[in-house]
Write a protein that holds these residues in place. Sequence first.
Motif, PDB file in Angstrom:
ATOM      1  N   HIS A  39      -6.877   5.373   7.928  1.00 10.98           N
ATOM      2  CA  HIS A  39      -5.531   4.400   7.390  1.00 10.98           C
ATOM      3  C   HIS A  39      -5.990   3.474   6.150  1.00 10.98           C
ATOM      4  O   HIS A  39      -5.228   3.291   4.970  1.00 10.98           O
ATOM      5  N   GLU A  73      -0.854  10.749   7.244  1.00  3.59           N
ATOM      6  CA  GLU A  73      -0.414   9.766   6.405  1.00  3.59           C
ATOM      7  C   GLU A  73      -0.224  10.598   4.997  1.00  3.59           C
ATOM      8  O   GLU A  73       0.224   9.522   3.854  1.00  3.59           O
ATOM      9  N   THR A 132       0.497   2.557  11.822  1.00  8.14           N
ATOM     10  CA  THR A 132      -0.593   3.202  12.561  1.00  8.14           C
ATOM     11  C   THR A 132       0.026   3.435  14.172  1.00  8.14           C
ATOM     12  O   THR A 132      -0.297   4.283  14.590  1.00  8.14           O
TER      13      THR A 132
END
Length: 293
Positions: free
Chosen positions: A115, A178, A197
């Motif tokens: 992330h 993502e 997340t």
Amino acid sequence: MTSVAATRRRLALSRFSADFRGHRAGMIGLGILVVSVALALVAPLFISEDVTSVVDATGEDFDGPSLRFPFGTDESGRSILLMLWWGSRTSLLIGFLAALLSIVIGMVVGIAAGHFRGWIGGVLMRVTDWFLVLPSLITALVLAAILGGSTATVIVAIGITTWPSTARLIRAQTLSVEARPYIERSKALGAGHWHITTRHVLPNVAPLLLASTTLEVASAIVTESTLAFLGVTANKTSWGTMLRASYDYGAANEGAWWYILIPGLAILAVVMAFTLVGRALEAVLNPRLRRAA
């Protein structure tokens, strides 16, 4: 809206259950696990730790399998069956908790590395790579020896040396999640790191974590048995310590094959069961594997 989401979850769970029941090997593994865990949980209701006491032994040394001792006795006349039953509590406990610790560390590091790009992700992956190149068994052996022989230290030693592969797997899945368009829309609408997340990435990597956990438990049980055989024990009877004792007291020289074979078969059966369940979960949860099947 809540009822629609609940209905979808029930349908997904029903579809998952039906798909899993279609895997014969997975169902066999699940049956072995259910029996093993149930026996470990009910052990204190039928026997006590006295079955591992040398003072309370009632049999002859290295007595073969018989009606009185179905799995024979050890070097002190203790019942192998009762010791195996009591030792399952330690082996399974260490296996589950060490795998849980490994999965949690790998999940946090993997999601964070996938992330947060830039230097944060780079540092996390360099740390992961450093742990990955270390020989995990030797590192766990050294850590367990330094920290002392207790259940907690053995769990920590196994857990903190086996998480890197999970971290890399979860990072790859996080990058894939993502890259999807709805993540960009969430960011455009002001979603923060925690929201992305926990609401988007974690649900998508959870199936992968579930399959990885079963395989990690199997690996942790083998590692615990190996550490016990090498002399790093949790100061409690386990399947690994039984194998170590059979070696120390020369069970092979005495012809006491049952003392070596039976604990080894117990480890093999449980590890095989976890592996079968893990492979079945992978096939059910991975659409590409499901289509191939």
